[in-house]
Design an enzyme around this catalytic site. Structure first.
Site, PDB file in Angstrom:
ATOM      1  N   LYS A 135      35.834  -7.644 -19.622  1.00 17.92           N
ATOM      2  CA  LYS A 135      35.885  -9.118 -19.654  1.00 17.92           C
ATOM      3  C   LYS A 135      34.494  -9.752 -19.577  1.00 17.92           C
ATOM      4  CE  LYS A 135      35.377 -10.705 -15.116  1.00 17.92           C
ATOM      5  NZ  LYS A 135      34.689  -9.523 -14.621  1.00 17.92           N
TER       6      LYS A 135
ATOM      7  N   GLY B  41      38.108 -10.077 -10.363  1.00 21.23           N
ATOM      8  CA  GLY B  41      39.358  -9.718  -9.692  1.00 21.23           C
ATOM      9  C   GLY B  41      39.667 -10.578  -8.473  1.00 21.23           C
ATOM     10  N   ASN B  42      38.611 -10.973  -7.722  1.00 24.79           N
ATOM     11  CA  ASN B  42      38.868 -11.740  -6.497  1.00 24.79           C
ATOM     12  C   ASN B  42      39.352 -13.162  -6.792  1.00 24.79           C
ATOM     13  OD1 ASN B  42      36.351 -12.675  -7.406  1.00 24.79           O
ATOM     14  ND2 ASN B  42      35.677 -13.165  -5.342  1.00 24.79           N
TER      15      ASN B  42
ATOM     16  N   LYS C 228      28.097  -6.803 -15.870  1.00 18.71           N
ATOM     17  CA  LYS C 228      27.784  -8.221 -15.625  1.00 18.71           C
ATOM     18  C   LYS C 228      26.321  -8.498 -15.942  1.00 18.71           C
ATOM     19  CE  LYS C 228      31.056  -8.339 -11.818  1.00 18.71           C
ATOM     20  NZ  LYS C 228      32.187  -8.291 -12.756  1.00 18.71           N
TER      21      LYS C 228
ATOM     22  N   LYS D  24      38.688   4.833 -19.816  1.00 16.00           N
ATOM     23  CA  LYS D  24      39.341   3.876 -18.933  1.00 16.00           C
ATOM     24  C   LYS D  24      40.790   4.301 -18.652  1.00 16.00           C
ATOM     25  CE  LYS D  24      38.545  -0.506 -17.497  1.00 16.00           C
ATOM     26  NZ  LYS D  24      37.569  -0.794 -16.497  1.00 16.00           N
TER      27      LYS D  24
HETATM   28  P1  ADP Z   1      34.906  -8.219 -10.798  1.00 17.35           P
HETATM   29  O1  ADP Z   1      36.338  -7.996 -10.502  1.00 17.35           O
HETATM   30  O2  ADP Z   1      34.424  -9.590 -10.403  1.00 17.35           O
HETATM   31  O3  ADP Z   1      34.508  -7.827 -12.189  1.00 17.35           O
HETATM   32  P2  ADP Z   1      33.645  -5.798  -9.763  1.00 17.35           P
HETATM   33  O4  ADP Z   1      34.197  -5.176  -8.543  1.00 17.35           O
HETATM   34  O5  ADP Z   1      33.905  -5.162 -11.084  1.00 17.35           O
HETATM   35  O6  ADP Z   1      34.104  -7.306  -9.749  1.00 17.35           O
HETATM   36  O7  ADP Z   1      32.056  -5.951  -9.618  1.00 17.35           O
HETATM   37  C1  ADP Z   1      31.475  -6.655  -8.539  1.00 17.35           C
HETATM   38  C2  ADP Z   1      31.049  -5.693  -7.439  1.00 17.35           C
HETATM   39  O8  ADP Z   1      29.938  -4.908  -7.855  1.00 17.35           O
HETATM   40  C3  ADP Z   1      30.543  -6.342  -6.180  1.00 17.35           C
HETATM   41  O9  ADP Z   1      31.595  -6.782  -5.343  1.00 17.35           O
HETATM   42  C4  ADP Z   1      29.708  -5.226  -5.519  1.00 17.35           C
HETATM   43  O10 ADP Z   1      30.469  -4.520  -4.572  1.00 17.35           O
HETATM   44  C5  ADP Z   1      29.404  -4.273  -6.685  1.00 17.35           C
HETATM   45  N1  ADP Z   1      28.005  -3.985  -6.933  1.00 17.35           N
HETATM   46  C6  ADP Z   1      27.579  -2.812  -7.470  1.00 17.35           C
HETATM   47  N2  ADP Z   1      26.250  -2.786  -7.606  1.00 17.35           N
HETATM   48  C7  ADP Z   1      25.797  -3.991  -7.153  1.00 17.35           C
HETATM   49  C8  ADP Z   1      24.496  -4.581  -7.046  1.00 17.35           C
HETATM   50  N3  ADP Z   1      23.406  -3.916  -7.430  1.00 17.35           N
HETATM   51  N4  ADP Z   1      24.395  -5.827  -6.543  1.00 17.35           N
HETATM   52  C9  ADP Z   1      25.489  -6.503  -6.147  1.00 17.35           C
HETATM   53  N5  ADP Z   1      26.753  -6.002  -6.228  1.00 17.35           N
HETATM   54  C10 ADP Z   1      26.916  -4.759  -6.728  1.00 17.35           C
HETATM   55 MG    MG Z   2      34.826  -5.772 -12.993  1.00 18.36          MG
END
Ligand code: ADP
Ligand code: MG
Length: 314
Positions: free
Chosen positions: A213, A11-12, A275, A128
């Site tokens: 994704k 998202g970022n 992820k 969702k």
């Molecule tokens: P994206 O839009 O890139 O898919 P998400 O917000 O879905 O991002 O997922 C990334 C986020 O997951 C990070 O910004 C962090 O806040 C969160 N997060 C949750 N658990 C963890 C973890 N164990 N280690 C690092 N980040 C984590």
């Molecule tokens: Mg995400």
């Protein structure tokens, strides 16, 4: 020697609205151009949460404005629209950044359909929430007329919920592969892809679902026989005990270590867990394949092993 890399943008990398997207895409294009400049073949996948939300909300308002004239727009069509407009911005951002560095390379977007299994257990339990909030009456009407599943969302109104099934196969994979082989930079599997079922004959039918994704990127990376799956997000490394005083950032971990951390509940479902699961699946799929999770701006440092969390097979 350059590597074949599938990059999944979070998202970022795109921001939450049109002006944010314009700024974010410039930064994203620099990070991706860094990888291309080093001789890698790059395929870009991306999320679409805020963008498909915007399109859905707009289409809902259109239907509300004149229900006789406009029928609700299927989710699959909204995803296709989001792929088109995000691809448009990425193509232009990357084109400019590459030309500024003296690199002449075509950048093209493939509207990508991803097959899902109608028997995927996710369809039994849609989780969702998507699209605009509805009143109870509107929600009941949608249930009756369009077979929607709806939930009441924390007192804020009613929302449609859809399933998030696993990707099975990518319909346009041969086109994507041919384009990569021809030296093009390809944007594909946007928003996890347009979910489709195969029906009778050769017909594909849009599914009321969204595909994560991170899982779609993993599926594409395997199908393209990529060397590297890079998941770019808002944190530089994955942590255990995330956000707690004993938080510990991870450098290189094996698939079995990652599995243990998953089982211990270190990764939030819906954000970091998919992820790590995608990274594990890719690293385990064939010897030599690795996955990296890092911050958007750290992509180049990450593939050189200087930062990020790397997941390797045992
Ligand atoms: P994206 O839009 O890139 O898919 P998400 O917000 O879905 O991002 O997922 C990334 C986020 O997951 C990070 O910004 C962090 O806040 C969160 N997060 C949750 N658990 C963890 C973890 N164990 N280690 C690092 N980040 C984590
Ligand atoms: Mg995400």
């Amino acid at each position: 020697m350059g590597k074949r890399i599938v990059v999944a943008l979070g998202g970022n990398a795109l921001g939450n609205n049109l002006p944010e997207q314009m700024i974010a895409v410039k930064r994203t294009s620099k990070a991706i151009a860094d990888l291309i400049e080093e001789g890698n073949q790059v395929v870009i996948a991306h999320g679409n949460g805020p963008q498909v939300g915007m399109i859905q909300a707009a289409m809902t308002e259109l239907t509300r404005s004149d229900p006789k004239k406009y029928i609700p727009c299927p989710l699959s069509v909204c995803v296709a629209m989001s792929q088109g407009y995000i691809g448009y911005d990425l193509q232009n951002g990357l084109r400019e950044e590459l030309l500024d560095r003296g690199i002449r390379k075509g950048v093209s977007t493939v509207l990508t359909q991803v097959q899902v299994d109608p028997n995927d257990p996710a369809f039994q339990n849609p989780t969702k929430p998507i699209g605009a909030f509805m009143t109870q009456e509107e929600a009941q009407k949608m249930v009756a007329e369009r077979d929607y599943q709806v939930v009441e969302d924390a007192g804020r109104g009613w929302r449609r919920v859809v399933a998030s099934p696993k990707p099975v196969s990518i319909v346009e994979i041969d086109s994507i592969r041919d384009m990569v082989d021809a030296g093009l930079v390809v944007v594909a599997c946007g928003g996890g892809g347009i979910p489709v079922f195969t029906t009778e004959g050769n017909h594909l039918k849009g599914a009321a679902a969204v595909i994560d994704k991170d899982f779609a990127s993993e599926c594409m990376a395997e199908m393209l026989d990529a060397d590297f799956l890079i998941i770019l997000t808002a944190v530089e490394k994955v942590a255990i005990h995330f956000g707690k005083p004993n938080q510990q950032w991870l450098d290189t971990i094996t698939v079995s270590q990652a599995k243990q951390y998953c089982d211990e509940g270190h990764f939030a479902p819906g954000s970091m867990l998919p992820k790590v699961q995608a990274a594990m699946a890719f690293a385990a799929s064939k010897p030599g394949r690795r996955a990296l999770i890092t911050l958007l701006e750290k992509a180049r440092d990450g593939i050189q092993g200087r930062t990020g969390t790397i997941i390797v097979n045992d």
